[in-house]
Design a protein around this motif. Structure first.
Motif, PDB file in Angstrom:
ATOM      1  N   CYS A 140       4.737   0.644  -3.757  1.00 11.70           N
ATOM      2  CA  CYS A 140       4.205  -0.867  -4.052  1.00 11.70           C
ATOM      3  C   CYS A 140       2.921  -0.394  -5.042  1.00 11.70           C
ATOM      4  CB  CYS A 140       3.481  -1.222  -2.863  1.00 11.70           C
ATOM      5  SG  CYS A 140       4.607  -2.421  -1.758  1.00 11.70           S
ATOM      6  N   HIS A 165       1.076  -1.353   0.010  1.00  6.40           N
ATOM      7  CA  HIS A 165      -0.040   0.111   0.103  1.00  6.40           C
ATOM      8  C   HIS A 165       0.763   1.322   0.044  1.00  6.40           C
ATOM      9  CE1 HIS A 165       0.916   0.293   4.405  1.00  6.40           C
ATOM     10  NE2 HIS A 165       0.728  -0.973   4.496  1.00  6.40           N
ATOM     11  N   CYS A 166       2.148   1.309   0.075  1.00  6.42           N
ATOM     12  CA  CYS A 166       3.129   2.387   0.017  1.00  6.42           C
ATOM     13  C   CYS A 166       2.741   2.817  -1.578  1.00  6.42           C
ATOM     14  CB  CYS A 166       4.362   2.080   0.419  1.00  6.42           C
ATOM     15  SG  CYS A 166       5.352   1.189  -0.603  1.00  6.42           S
ATOM     16  N   CYS A 185       9.939  -0.811  -2.140  1.00  7.30           N
ATOM     17  CA  CYS A 185       9.236  -0.664  -0.811  1.00  7.30           C
ATOM     18  C   CYS A 185      10.028  -0.916   0.538  1.00  7.30           C
ATOM     19  CB  CYS A 185       8.145  -1.734  -0.996  1.00  7.30           C
ATOM     20  SG  CYS A 185       7.118  -1.860   0.846  1.00  7.30           S
TER      21      CYS A 185
END
Ligand SMILES: [Zn+2]
Length: 340
Positions: free
Chosen positions: A97, A93-94, A105
């Protein structure tokens, strides 16, 4: 379940085959019954001790098996399905990513490195890591592929920008990444020069598609490359050997050539003459694994039979020590697999 764990760092004797609690998959995970897990040099580094490895620890990166349980939030997969597990851990979810750059990541690690791996009977994997495999691949073949092929694809295609007709020098053509790199370079219709430690390995590398073989114990790599390329040098050097070959790899590059490296099997410290770097306009690229997108790209070629898994030998998981000893003797051509 049965698993291999290390409780301390050291030689093959620290690998303990023992009972551990079954993993409890979360609602967004699936439980995979591991049928095959391949060994990588990473397994040896982890066993000897790497920062970030918490003990006790289950090593092993490349898994293939069958889904036995599916979390409530997971859709599109079913129990009994034959799958492989993408050998990477990322947050999902970063910014990196969601941009598809999982290997950038901050949480990124290889399965079996900073997180538990696949030398066990059951593995709980995030749904994003599950890739169904066709019946044409057996579990040993499927487990032999992901880490080395995504690594080689990221190096040659993602970073070095390989183009049709180039000349590529693949160091260590009998290793897992070397075998992948030879085939990928041939997929791009490149001329491939490779190195290996004996004639038998060179013959196998040639059978895989390499156009020229250099015995790195008997011949000087850069001299042979100069002969083969009419003194010009190669467009791309595919490195992972490290200190033992670094100088020869640099010398083998043509002007404005690219060296891309993913490893340092023979040692991490090398010298570099900055005058050669700038005057010859060399590009030196560091590479670590690859992205999920690249894994899907390269797997499509494997599933279609254009890139071939090469399995050297299998061991029962209970004989993990013998498997590590075999890997460290470097007599194999292709991947070593353990079967739980
Ligand atoms: Zn992330």
């Amino acid at each position: 379940m049965k698993a291999v764990r290390i409780h301390q760092f050291g030689g093959p004797e620290v690998l303990i085959y023992e009972d551990v609690p079954d993993p409890q998959p979360r609602k967004d995970e699936v439980l995979v019954r591991v049928k095959a897990c391949s060994l990588n040099h990473l397994d040896v580094w982890v066993r000897k001790g790497l920062p970030g490895v918490k003990l006790p620890h289950i090593p092993g990166s490349d898994m293939a098996g069958e889904i036995v349980e599916i979390g409530e939030y997971v859709t599109g997969l079913k129990t009994g399905q034959r799958v492989m597990v993408a050998p990477m851990h990322f947050c999902g979810h970063c910014a990196k990513c969601v941009a598809g750059l999982q290997n950038q990541c901050r949480e990124f690690t290889v399965l079996g490195n900073a997180v538990d791996g696949g030398d066990c009977e059951l593995f709980a994997a995030g749904a994003a890591n599950i890739i169904p495999i066709p019946d044409s691949l057996d579990f040993n073949q499927a487990a032999s592929v992901p880490l080395v092929f995504v690594t080689a694809w990221h190096m040659l295609v993602g970073l070095a920008g390989i183009r049709q007709g180039q000349t590529v020098l693949v160091l260590g053509g009998s290793s897992g990444v070397g075998i992948a790199a030879i085939q990928i370079a041939k997929l791009f219709h490149c001329r491939v020069i490779t190195t290996a430690g004996n004639e038998e390995k060179l013959a196998k590398a040639t059978a895989l598609g390499a156009d020229f073989g250099i015995d790195h114990y008997k011949q000087k790599i850069s001299d042979e490359v100069r002969k083969i390329t009419n003194k010009e040098g190669v467009d791309i050097v595919f490195e992972h050997v490290g200190a033992a070959t670094w100088d020869e790899s640099i010398k083998s590059l043509k002007t404005a050539g690219t060296l891309v490296t993913c490893g340092a099997t023979t040692g991490p410290t090398v010298g570099i003459d900055l005058r050669h770097l700038f005057a010859r306009q060399l590009r030196l690229l560091g590479s670590y694994m690859g992205t999920m997108g690249e894994l899907y790209e390269v797997m499509a070629h494997v599933f279609a039979g254009r890139l071939k898994p090469v399995v050297d030998r299998t061991f029962p998981l209970s004989e993990i020590r013998a498997a590590h000893e075999y890997l460290e003797r470097s007599q194999m051509f292709g991947k070593v697999i353990v079967n739980p």
